[in-house]
Enzyme design. Sequence first.
Site, short mmCIF file in Angstrom:
data_model
loop_
_atom_site.label_atom_id
_atom_site.label_comp_id
_atom_site.label_asym_id
_atom_site.label_seq_id
_atom_site.Cartn_x
_atom_site.Cartn_y
_atom_site.Cartn_z
N GLU A 1 0.95 -1.12 0.06
CA GLU A 1 -0.11 0.09 -0.03
C GLU A 1 0.57 1.35 -0.20
O GLU A 1 0.29 2.26 -0.38
CB GLU A 1 -0.96 -0.05 1.22
N GLU B 1 -1.85 9.17 0.46
CA GLU B 1 -2.27 9.31 -1.05
C GLU B 1 -1.50 10.37 -1.75
O GLU B 1 -1.46 11.52 -1.22
CB GLU B 1 -3.59 9.31 -1.02
#
Length: 267
Positions: free
Chosen positions: A90, A112
């Site tokens: 991730e 992100e």
Amino acid sequence: MRLCLCLWVLAFCILASDLGALADVRSLISKELFEQILKHRNDAACQAKGFCTYEAFVNAANSFGAFATTGDTKTRKREIAAFLAQTSHETTGGWATAPDGPYAWGYCFKQERGNPPDYCVANQQWPCAPGKKYYGRGPIQISYNYNYGPAGKAINYDLLKDPDAVANNATISFKTAFWFWMTPQSPKPSCHAVITGQWKPSTIDIQAGRVPGYGVTTNIINGGIECGKGSNAQMENRIGFYKRYCQILGVDPGRNLDCRNQRPFNA
């Protein structure tokens, strides 16, 4: 009588010491192994340089008592490898020809990238706070208000009001990842239950190809995109991290590592 009492006290102290060791993830993964596993996380090119410390990992892990304390030593090591592998995927900064290989670059990012949306959806129980965004942050890249809310409640911190804490406080960041890992979200079991062998597939699970193994943890995390579609780069990347970490921890990765023939839980 005094000798018997002394022996009893000694036995109790030894037992207490053993239980303490079992309850502390440091008994299975030292700081040196942690540094070897996440070898390039503090590279100058990594956004998360200096953020994800061993101490924060240990503090957060030990706040979830069942993590890496369930089952025999082999099972507990597999859980550590699986957790770090999934979260490394991730947050990876690796590429095919990266130094030491693509699987040495986990935890390079802590949130992100780009200009993500707010990830806010209508939810009466977990309403979005004005002006706040709930995009992917932390090792598991937790996103959406309906995840930030219950995660915050579980770790006793209001993440709806302060979602940036997941990218600013390393212990909170790790705790959100452990919350996701340890918590079942029906119809999905928890990743913890799967990797420790506690989860037993139902008839429906078996018909859907969901059988015990690391592959089901991928299905839990991102099954709708990666599972039931044959081989794909994302799924294989997760497996690559897991195999490397199992090797470093000295444990066999087990069977059923992929989810290529598994239907997603919500399908």
